[in-house]
Design a protein around this motif. Structure first.
Motif, PDB file in Angstrom:
ATOM      1  N   SER A 158      -0.595  -1.169  12.550  1.00  0.00           N
ATOM      2  CA  SER A 158      -1.797  -1.442  13.464  1.00  0.00           C
ATOM      3  C   SER A 158      -2.430  -0.106  13.735  1.00  0.00           C
ATOM      4  O   SER A 158      -2.133   1.030  12.950  1.00  0.00           O
ATOM      5  CB  SER A 158      -1.430  -1.981  14.701  1.00  0.00           C
ATOM      6  OG  SER A 158      -2.773  -2.293  15.415  1.00  0.00           O
TER       7      SER A 158
ATOM      8  N   ASN B 146       1.719  -2.501   5.485  1.00  0.00           N
ATOM      9  CA  ASN B 146       1.052  -1.208   5.852  1.00  0.00           C
ATOM     10  C   ASN B 146      -0.441  -1.153   5.255  1.00  0.00           C
ATOM     11  O   ASN B 146      -1.095  -0.136   5.705  1.00  0.00           O
ATOM     12  CB  ASN B 146       1.976  -0.082   5.102  1.00  0.00           C
ATOM     13  CG  ASN B 146       1.659   1.207   4.879  1.00  0.00           C
ATOM     14  OD1 ASN B 146       1.460   2.009   5.835  1.00  0.00           O
ATOM     15  ND2 ASN B 146       1.042   1.498   3.931  1.00  0.00           N
TER      16      ASN B 146
ATOM     17  N   GLY C 237       0.792  -1.139   0.111  1.00  0.00           N
ATOM     18  CA  GLY C 237       0.131   0.018   0.050  1.00  0.00           C
ATOM     19  C   GLY C 237       0.910   1.384  -0.035  1.00  0.00           C
ATOM     20  O   GLY C 237       0.382   2.103   0.682  1.00  0.00           O
TER      21      GLY C 237
ATOM     22  N   ASP D  78      -2.490  -6.715  -4.543  1.00  0.00           N
ATOM     23  CA  ASP D  78      -3.656  -6.602  -3.826  1.00  0.00           C
ATOM     24  C   ASP D  78      -3.720  -7.584  -2.446  1.00  0.00           C
ATOM     25  O   ASP D  78      -3.587  -8.911  -2.808  1.00  0.00           O
ATOM     26  CB  ASP D  78      -4.997  -7.156  -4.613  1.00  0.00           C
ATOM     27  CG  ASP D  78      -6.416  -6.821  -3.757  1.00  0.00           C
ATOM     28  OD1 ASP D  78      -6.241  -6.902  -2.625  1.00  0.00           O
ATOM     29  OD2 ASP D  78      -7.249  -6.569  -4.536  1.00  0.00           O
ATOM     30  N   VAL D  79      -3.865  -7.213  -1.385  1.00  0.00           N
ATOM     31  CA  VAL D  79      -3.462  -8.096  -0.419  1.00  0.00           C
ATOM     32  C   VAL D  79      -4.563  -8.863   0.243  1.00  0.00           C
ATOM     33  O   VAL D  79      -4.522  -9.836   1.045  1.00  0.00           O
ATOM     34  CB  VAL D  79      -3.119  -7.421   1.018  1.00  0.00           C
ATOM     35  CG1 VAL D  79      -1.667  -6.525   0.875  1.00  0.00           C
ATOM     36  CG2 VAL D  79      -4.182  -6.259   1.416  1.00  0.00           C
TER      37      VAL D  79
ATOM     38  N   ILE E  19       0.983   6.846   4.272  1.00  0.00           N
ATOM     39  CA  ILE E  19       2.000   6.415   5.278  1.00  0.00           C
ATOM     40  C   ILE E  19       3.028   5.548   4.290  1.00  0.00           C
ATOM     41  O   ILE E  19       4.414   5.764   4.520  1.00  0.00           O
ATOM     42  CB  ILE E  19       1.532   5.713   6.462  1.00  0.00           C
ATOM     43  CG1 ILE E  19       1.169   6.702   7.184  1.00  0.00           C
ATOM     44  CG2 ILE E  19       2.748   5.316   7.154  1.00  0.00           C
ATOM     45  CD1 ILE E  19       0.267   6.291   8.387  1.00  0.00           C
TER      46      ILE E  19
ATOM     47  N   LYS F 248      -8.007  -4.287  13.345  1.00  0.00           N
ATOM     48  CA  LYS F 248      -6.444  -4.138  13.789  1.00  0.00           C
ATOM     49  C   LYS F 248      -6.482  -4.853  15.187  1.00  0.00           C
ATOM     50  O   LYS F 248      -5.233  -5.081  15.559  1.00  0.00           O
ATOM     51  CB  LYS F 248      -6.606  -2.419  14.065  1.00  0.00           C
ATOM     52  CG  LYS F 248      -6.559  -1.858  12.746  1.00  0.00           C
ATOM     53  CD  LYS F 248      -5.359  -2.051  11.777  1.00  0.00           C
ATOM     54  CE  LYS F 248      -5.161  -1.295  10.538  1.00  0.00           C
ATOM     55  NZ  LYS F 248      -4.134  -1.428   9.701  1.00  0.00           N
TER      56      LYS F 248
ATOM     57  N   THR G 229      -3.433  11.818   6.114  1.00  0.00           N
ATOM     58  CA  THR G 229      -3.577  10.826   4.847  1.00  0.00           C
ATOM     59  C   THR G 229      -5.081  10.998   4.322  1.00  0.00           C
ATOM     60  O   THR G 229      -5.904  11.307   5.259  1.00  0.00           O
ATOM     61  CB  THR G 229      -2.905   9.655   4.992  1.00  0.00           C
ATOM     62  OG1 THR G 229      -3.761   8.955   6.028  1.00  0.00           O
ATOM     63  CG2 THR G 229      -1.670   9.469   5.437  1.00  0.00           C
TER      64      THR G 229
ATOM     65  N   ASN H 242       1.637   3.393  -2.650  1.00  0.00           N
ATOM     66  CA  ASN H 242       1.480   4.429  -3.623  1.00  0.00           C
ATOM     67  C   ASN H 242       0.830   5.739  -3.184  1.00  0.00           C
ATOM     68  O   ASN H 242       0.826   6.562  -3.717  1.00  0.00           O
ATOM     69  CB  ASN H 242       0.218   3.838  -4.637  1.00  0.00           C
ATOM     70  CG  ASN H 242      -1.258   3.515  -4.110  1.00  0.00           C
ATOM     71  OD1 ASN H 242      -0.946   2.543  -3.102  1.00  0.00           O
ATOM     72  ND2 ASN H 242      -2.012   3.902  -4.320  1.00  0.00           N
ATOM     73  N   ARG H 243       0.525   5.873  -1.940  1.00  0.00           N
ATOM     74  CA  ARG H 243       0.139   6.951  -1.305  1.00  0.00           C
ATOM     75  C   ARG H 243       0.278   6.612   0.429  1.00  0.00           C
ATOM     76  O   ARG H 243       0.549   5.684   0.730  1.00  0.00           O
ATOM     77  CB  ARG H 243      -1.292   7.414  -1.510  1.00  0.00           C
ATOM     78  CG  ARG H 243      -2.455   6.401  -1.093  1.00  0.00           C
ATOM     79  CD  ARG H 243      -3.727   6.829  -1.684  1.00  0.00           C
ATOM     80  NE  ARG H 243      -4.997   5.864  -1.736  1.00  0.00           N
ATOM     81  CZ  ARG H 243      -5.617   5.699  -0.748  1.00  0.00           C
ATOM     82  NH1 ARG H 243      -5.699   6.506   0.191  1.00  0.00           N
ATOM     83  NH2 ARG H 243      -6.550   4.845  -0.893  1.00  0.00           N
TER      84      ARG H 243
ATOM     85  N   GLY I 125       0.753   6.828  14.453  1.00  0.00           N
ATOM     86  CA  GLY I 125       0.462   8.100  14.898  1.00  0.00           C
ATOM     87  C   GLY I 125      -0.708   8.549  14.168  1.00  0.00           C
ATOM     88  O   GLY I 125      -1.196   7.709  13.082  1.00  0.00           O
ATOM     89  N   TRP I 126      -1.320   9.593  14.350  1.00  0.00           N
ATOM     90  CA  TRP I 126      -2.525  10.155  13.442  1.00  0.00           C
ATOM     91  C   TRP I 126      -1.987  10.953  12.334  1.00  0.00           C
ATOM     92  O   TRP I 126      -1.465  12.188  12.604  1.00  0.00           O
ATOM     93  CB  TRP I 126      -3.438  10.957  14.519  1.00  0.00           C
ATOM     94  CG  TRP I 126      -4.016  10.325  15.544  1.00  0.00           C
ATOM     95  CD1 TRP I 126      -3.850  10.707  16.915  1.00  0.00           C
ATOM     96  CD2 TRP I 126      -4.943   9.220  15.636  1.00  0.00           C
ATOM     97  NE1 TRP I 126      -4.624   9.747  17.586  1.00  0.00           N
ATOM     98  CE2 TRP I 126      -5.290   8.794  16.844  1.00  0.00           C
ATOM     99  CE3 TRP I 126      -5.529   8.563  14.433  1.00  0.00           C
ATOM    100  CZ2 TRP I 126      -5.837   7.681  17.146  1.00  0.00           C
ATOM    101  CZ3 TRP I 126      -6.196   7.288  14.513  1.00  0.00           C
ATOM    102  CH2 TRP I 126      -6.483   7.122  16.274  1.00  0.00           C
ATOM    103  N   VAL I 127      -1.858  10.503  11.001  1.00  0.00           N
ATOM    104  CA  VAL I 127      -1.252  11.131  10.010  1.00  0.00           C
ATOM    105  C   VAL I 127      -2.069  11.490   9.084  1.00  0.00           C
ATOM    106  O   VAL I 127      -3.161  11.124   8.879  1.00  0.00           O
ATOM    107  CB  VAL I 127      -0.471  10.019   9.432  1.00  0.00           C
ATOM    108  CG1 VAL I 127       0.729  10.842   8.353  1.00  0.00           C
ATOM    109  CG2 VAL I 127       0.446   9.089  10.504  1.00  0.00           C
TER     110      VAL I 127
ATOM    111  N   ARG J 293      -2.104  -1.286  -5.803  1.00  0.00           N
ATOM    112  CA  ARG J 293      -3.065  -2.153  -6.254  1.00  0.00           C
ATOM    113  C   ARG J 293      -3.002  -1.845  -7.820  1.00  0.00           C
ATOM    114  O   ARG J 293      -3.632  -2.692  -8.977  1.00  0.00           O
ATOM    115  CB  ARG J 293      -4.436  -1.934  -5.874  1.00  0.00           C
ATOM    116  CG  ARG J 293      -4.517  -2.381  -4.427  1.00  0.00           C
ATOM    117  CD  ARG J 293      -6.174  -2.487  -4.287  1.00  0.00           C
ATOM    118  NE  ARG J 293      -6.331  -1.515  -3.544  1.00  0.00           N
ATOM    119  CZ  ARG J 293      -7.618  -1.210  -2.825  1.00  0.00           C
ATOM    120  NH1 ARG J 293      -8.449  -2.276  -2.969  1.00  0.00           N
ATOM    121  NH2 ARG J 293      -8.053  -0.171  -2.281  1.00  0.00           N
TER     122      ARG J 293
ATOM    123  N   TYR K 199     -13.118  -1.408  11.961  1.00  0.00           N
ATOM    124  CA  TYR K 199     -11.591  -0.930  11.716  1.00  0.00           C
ATOM    125  C   TYR K 199     -11.135  -1.231  13.153  1.00  0.00           C
ATOM    126  O   TYR K 199     -10.016  -1.833  12.949  1.00  0.00           O
ATOM    127  CB  TYR K 199     -11.476   0.478  11.369  1.00  0.00           C
ATOM    128  CG  TYR K 199     -10.243   1.117  11.349  1.00  0.00           C
ATOM    129  CD1 TYR K 199      -9.501   0.718  10.426  1.00  0.00           C
ATOM    130  CD2 TYR K 199      -9.406   1.809  12.539  1.00  0.00           C
ATOM    131  CE1 TYR K 199      -8.210   1.336  10.220  1.00  0.00           C
ATOM    132  CE2 TYR K 199      -8.249   2.219  12.333  1.00  0.00           C
ATOM    133  CZ  TYR K 199      -7.446   1.836  11.139  1.00  0.00           C
ATOM    134  OH  TYR K 199      -6.165   2.221  11.064  1.00  0.00           O
TER     135      TYR K 199
END
Ligand code: NDP
Length: 263
Positions: free
Chosen positions: A161, A99, A20, A70-71, A25, A185, A216, A22-23, A212-214, A48, A181
């Motif tokens: 996570s 990720n 994951g 694709d996971v 984190i 996790k 995205t 391509n964008r 962390g709260w990123v 993907r 969600y």
């Protein structure tokens, strides 16, 4: 803090795969790996859909290989593992970063079979399938390493996570419920624990990380713009943490800030 603050002696990972990427984190981590004073010989960045911005990055960096993955699709995982093996030419894969993830903004009222299943498949089953498929390459890396103990430069699986999964903390409950969600996790954390017990004797470390709260796409959906931190400092902090993990942190739930988080 810059990538040069992750000292050469601390972190000499030869090969890393980030799902994951391509964008968000994932892409941030790939860029931080490329900026290291001693970057990996191989960085496998998965997406993907090929044609993302990683492809442009790969033109500038011969050590960056962009792969379709694709996971949630076992055939896609198998195909990616074959390509990685071919690139590594007899060497193992040192670091697998699971990720890729997804979030559906749901409540206790509208959560349903479809949302529970797709989020679990992506966030929990995906990392397990990835770990199973890449296990031979991770084991090979551990066997080829001369290092003692466990570390990310030897052989490791890192599962991205979230503190949202913490049963003890249940953060931001008033803001967002997102039970699918949180559950996915929390289950991923158990996968981390199981992998860490099963593979420590093979020399493979496994740790869950809260990034962390990123700021995205997911971060925006999850907690709104107010609580966001920009990605650059956080991905740098994550890299710093990754560079210092050892058997002490095997099977644990770490934060981007270096603290052990409650399950
Ligand atoms: P983004 O939504 O920005 O990126 C998610 C990435 O996962 C995208 O590259 C996406 O690809 C990929 N992805 C989704 N489903 C699949 C799939 N089936 N197969 C392969 N790739 C897939 O999220 P973030 O960068 O914010 O999140 C990265 C990780 O960090 C996630 O696991 C998330 O749960 C975790 N996290 C993030 C936090 C935050 O504040 N941002 C906080 C806590 C945890 P595509 O572009 O094709 O959709």
């Amino acid at each position: 803090m810059s990538c040069s603050s992750v000292k050469k002696t601390e972190f000499t990972v030869k090969s890393v795969l980030v799902t994951g990427s391509n964008r968000g984190i994932g892409l941030g981590l790939v860029k931080r790996f490329l900026e290291l004073p001693n970057p990996p010989e191989w960085i496998f960045a998965t997406t993907r859909e090929l044609a993302g911005c990683q492809s442009k990055l790969a033109l500038k960096h011969p050590n960056l290989v962009v792969l379709e993955l694709d996971v949630t699709d076992p055939n896609s995982i198998k195909a990616a593992a074959k390509r990685v093996e071919a690139h590594l030419q007899g060497h193992g894969l040192n670091l697998l970063i699971n990720n890729a993830g997804m979030l559906r903004v749901t409540t206790m009222e509208n959560e349903n079979v479809e949302t529970m299943a797709i989020v679990y498949l992506t966030n929990t089953v995906g990392p397990l399938l990835m770990s199973q498929e890449f296990l031979p390459l991770l084991k090979k890396a551990a066997q080829q390493s001369t290092q003692t103990g466990l570390s990310c430069s030897k052989a490791a699986i890192l599962n991205m996570s979230s503190i949202a999964a913490s049963i003890e903390v249940v953060p931001l409950w008033e803001l967002r419920k997102t039970p699918s969600y949180r559950c996915s996790k929390a289950a991923l954390n158990m996968i981390t624990r199981c992998l860490s017990l099963e593979y420590k004797d093979c020399g493979i470390l496994c740790t869950s990380i809260h990034p962390g709260w990123v700021k995205t796409r997911m971060g925006t959906e999850a907690v709104g713009p107010l609580t966001h931190q920009p990605g650059l400092p956080l991905t740098l902090s994550i890299l710093k943490i990754i560079s210092t993990l050892s058997e002490k942190e095997n099977g644990s739930f770490m934060g981007w800030d270096g603290k052990i988080y409650p399950w």
